[in-house]
Design an enzyme around this catalytic site. Structure first.
Site, PDB file in Angstrom:
ATOM      1  N   LYS A 116      24.121  17.921  18.589  1.00 10.94           N
ATOM      2  CA  LYS A 116      25.380  17.567  17.918  1.00 10.94           C
ATOM      3  C   LYS A 116      25.829  16.167  18.333  1.00 10.94           C
ATOM      4  O   LYS A 116      26.194  15.334  17.496  1.00 10.94           O
ATOM      5  CB  LYS A 116      26.475  18.576  18.274  1.00 10.94           C
ATOM      6  CG  LYS A 116      27.866  18.185  17.767  1.00 10.94           C
ATOM      7  CD  LYS A 116      28.932  19.170  18.210  1.00 10.94           C
ATOM      8  CE  LYS A 116      29.544  18.825  19.541  1.00 10.94           C
ATOM      9  NZ  LYS A 116      30.646  17.831  19.423  1.00 10.94           N
TER      10      LYS A 116
ATOM     11  N   CYS B 281      38.906  18.835  20.305  1.00  6.32           N
ATOM     12  CA  CYS B 281      39.224  19.826  21.339  1.00  6.32           C
ATOM     13  C   CYS B 281      40.331  19.324  22.254  1.00  6.32           C
ATOM     14  O   CYS B 281      40.395  18.142  22.588  1.00  6.32           O
ATOM     15  CB  CYS B 281      37.985  20.120  22.190  1.00  6.32           C
ATOM     16  SG  CYS B 281      36.788  21.204  21.410  1.00  6.32           S
TER      17      CYS B 281
ATOM     18  N   ARG C 178      41.088  11.432  26.468  1.00  3.37           N
ATOM     19  CA  ARG C 178      39.988  10.611  25.927  1.00  3.37           C
ATOM     20  C   ARG C 178      40.503   9.448  25.084  1.00  3.37           C
ATOM     21  O   ARG C 178      40.307   9.399  23.865  1.00  3.37           O
ATOM     22  CB  ARG C 178      39.039  11.483  25.100  1.00  3.37           C
ATOM     23  CG  ARG C 178      38.268  12.467  25.947  1.00  3.37           C
ATOM     24  CD  ARG C 178      37.127  13.098  25.201  1.00  3.37           C
ATOM     25  NE  ARG C 178      37.552  14.215  24.389  1.00  3.37           N
ATOM     26  CZ  ARG C 178      36.737  15.056  23.783  1.00  3.37           C
ATOM     27  NH1 ARG C 178      35.442  14.910  23.887  1.00  3.37           N
ATOM     28  NH2 ARG C 178      37.190  16.049  23.056  1.00  3.37           N
TER      29      ARG C 178
ATOM     30  N   ASP D 259      41.200   3.268  23.874  1.00 13.72           N
ATOM     31  CA  ASP D 259      41.526   1.883  24.218  1.00 13.72           C
ATOM     32  C   ASP D 259      40.292   1.055  24.551  1.00 13.72           C
ATOM     33  O   ASP D 259      40.271  -0.155  24.327  1.00 13.72           O
ATOM     34  CB  ASP D 259      42.542   1.831  25.370  1.00 13.72           C
ATOM     35  CG  ASP D 259      42.070   2.547  26.623  1.00 13.72           C
ATOM     36  OD1 ASP D 259      41.216   3.452  26.504  1.00 13.72           O
ATOM     37  OD2 ASP D 259      42.544   2.218  27.722  1.00 13.72           O
ATOM     38  N   GLN D 260      39.231   1.699  25.082  1.00 10.85           N
ATOM     39  CA  GLN D 260      38.012   0.951  25.411  1.00 10.85           C
ATOM     40  C   GLN D 260      37.308   0.471  24.147  1.00 10.85           C
ATOM     41  O   GLN D 260      36.741  -0.623  24.119  1.00 10.85           O
ATOM     42  CB  GLN D 260      37.067   1.820  26.253  1.00 10.85           C
ATOM     43  CG  GLN D 260      37.666   2.327  27.556  1.00 10.85           C
ATOM     44  CD  GLN D 260      38.115   1.207  28.481  1.00 10.85           C
ATOM     45  OE1 GLN D 260      37.352   0.280  28.761  1.00 10.85           O
ATOM     46  NE2 GLN D 260      39.350   1.278  28.943  1.00 10.85           N
TER      47      GLN D 260
ATOM     48  N   ARG E 185      31.556  24.630  15.700  1.00  8.79           N
ATOM     49  CA  ARG E 185      31.541  23.158  15.703  1.00  8.79           C
ATOM     50  C   ARG E 185      30.291  22.622  16.396  1.00  8.79           C
ATOM     51  O   ARG E 185      29.820  21.529  16.057  1.00  8.79           O
ATOM     52  CB  ARG E 185      32.775  22.614  16.424  1.00  8.79           C
ATOM     53  CG  ARG E 185      34.083  22.758  15.657  1.00  8.79           C
ATOM     54  CD  ARG E 185      35.218  22.061  16.387  1.00  8.79           C
ATOM     55  NE  ARG E 185      34.806  20.725  16.785  1.00  8.79           N
ATOM     56  CZ  ARG E 185      34.975  20.200  17.999  1.00  8.79           C
ATOM     57  NH1 ARG E 185      35.571  20.896  18.942  1.00  8.79           N
ATOM     58  NH2 ARG E 185      34.566  18.980  18.267  1.00  8.79           N
TER      59      ARG E 185
END
Length: 416
Positions: A22, A116, A121, A124-125, A396
């Site tokens: 996935k 999820c 997470r 911004d990076q 998923r």
């Protein structure tokens, strides 16, 4: 809403074919945005997240033909440079359209992602890297608006190791003017798999598989053919299942070379592991031994296997310490495990698991994708019936999990 009903206590014996990964398939599908030519993908798993990604790409104008695990993408007629909230909210990987759209078309509008509820997470990076490459980015009304006449090469050092951040910036850099250097890049096999596809499409990338990727931008990419790597998380999940329930199973169409840490922990738990060219055989009799571990970036112990190993530890001899360093909310399965009779205590980012001799089936609720898998493992080993609610999380990321388990002797059924 579907549920899974499991009657535990059956040993697992037989063969399971592992699906494509996935976490490799999702960025690889987005790479179809980078070219007007056909991209032919083999071993694409039949997952809800894959269906969602294809729906998102199709509404942008990307053509996709699907048949028996093969997907043919064509990006010659992309006419909508936007990823709307109603699709992005269900899957954080949707952010992966940002880099390719911006690099090829000079513009993108992407909703801030969902998925999820295991942690923040932040993106911004991704934004910081694209800005270093010359993009003008504004965030308003829940959307990332990005523009650039043409991205240019840059040296980008991310503050943290980010898999999707590395993938987004890698795809963007393939069409940027000049050289881009990605320092502190994620080394996950799924990132490497994406890089191999990009090279097959004409990208110039050095350092594949390391934490320093050097990309020489090209004017355009062409089509290519690629086979998605085996899903290491699905592989390890089935190995944990046989470790908890007992039995003898052979996993085919898989790879052991990207599973070193998980395999070492399974051996430590008492599983007999035999490796073939693309097969892994696991034999287990008796009760597992408790194993402690700390999640970290690849090649360390994967956060995506924390919950499944915790299910195994719940039934193991001894006490184990599990430390989660990647996601702040990834112990939500603990409460459900304890409903089955597990003895797990949480202290901050660490869980102390005292193994019990038996779990007792009960109604439980899945809170995220990997938590779902951990509850399936616990249910397989528990006495009596376990009813798992909200298994849309499971769909998923696992391709027909209940069918594969039924084929090796589990008493498991999908119920309405």
């Amino acid at each position: 809403m579907d549920k899974l009903l499991i009657t535990g206590g059956n040993r697992l014996n037989g063969e399971v074919r592992i699906s494509g990964a996935k976490n490799a398939a999702l960025p690889i599908l987005c790479a179809g945005l980078l070219t007007a030519e056909d991209v032919v993908l083999h071993n694409v798993p039949a997952l809800q997240d894959v269906a969602t990604m294809l729906k998102l790409l199709k509404q942008m104008g990307l053509q996709a033909r699907e048949e028996d695990g093969i997907v043919v993408l064509n990006g010659a007629h992309i006419d909508k440079l936007e990823a709307p909230y109603d699709l992005v909210k269900t899957m954080r990987a949707s952010i992966l359209v940002l880099g390719p759209l911006l690099a090829r078309f000079g513009e993108a509008k992407v909703s801030l992602p969902g998925g999820c509820a295991i942690g923040s997470r932040p993106v911004d990076q991704h934004i910081k890297g694209l800005q270093a490459m010359g993009a003008e980015i504004n965030i308003e009304a829940g959307y990332i608006h990005a523009k650039a006449k043409r991205l240019h090469g840059a040296r980008i050092v991310t503050d943290m190791i980010t898999v999707t951040g590395t993938e987004n910036l890698l795809m963007a850099a393939t069409l940027a003017h000049g050289e881009t250097v990605l320092e502190n890049a994620a080394r996950e096999p799924e990132v490497t798999d994406l890089a191999h596809l990009l090279v097959a499409m004409g990208a110039k990338i050095e350092g594949i598989g390391t934490d320093r990727l050097v990309i020489q931008g090209v004017e355009q990419l062409h089509g290519g053919t690629h086979t998605v790597i085996a899903d290491r998380i699905e592989t390890a999940t089935f190995l944990c299942a046989v470790a908890a329930a007992g039995g003898d199973i052979s996993l085919t169409n898989t790879r052991s070379d990207i599973l070193d840490v998980a395999l070492d922990k399974l051996r430590e738990a008492g599983v007999i592991i035999t490796l073939g060219t693309d097969t892994i055989r696991a034999q287990m009799s008796g009760r597992a031994k408790a194993v402690s571990f700390r999640t970290t970036e690849y090649p360390g112990f994967p956060t995506d296997m924390q919950a499944q190993f915790m299910a195994l530890n719940s039934l193991a001899q001894g006490t184990s310490r599990v430390t989660e360093t990647i996601f702040e909310n990834r112990f939500m399965h603990v409460q459900e495990m304890n409903r089955l009779g597990a003895h797990i205590e949480i202290d901050g980012h660490t869980a102390l698991v005292t193994g019990v001799e038996k779990l007792i089936g009960a109604p439980v609720m899945a809170t995220d994708l990997r938590a779902s898998a951990s509850l399936v493992i616990a249910g397989l080993a528990a006495q009596g019936e376990t009813l798992i609610d909200r298994i849309y999380h499971l769909d998923r990321g696992y391709d027909k999990m209940e069918v594969k388990l039924s084929n090796v002797g589990a008493q498991i059924a999908r119920v309405k």
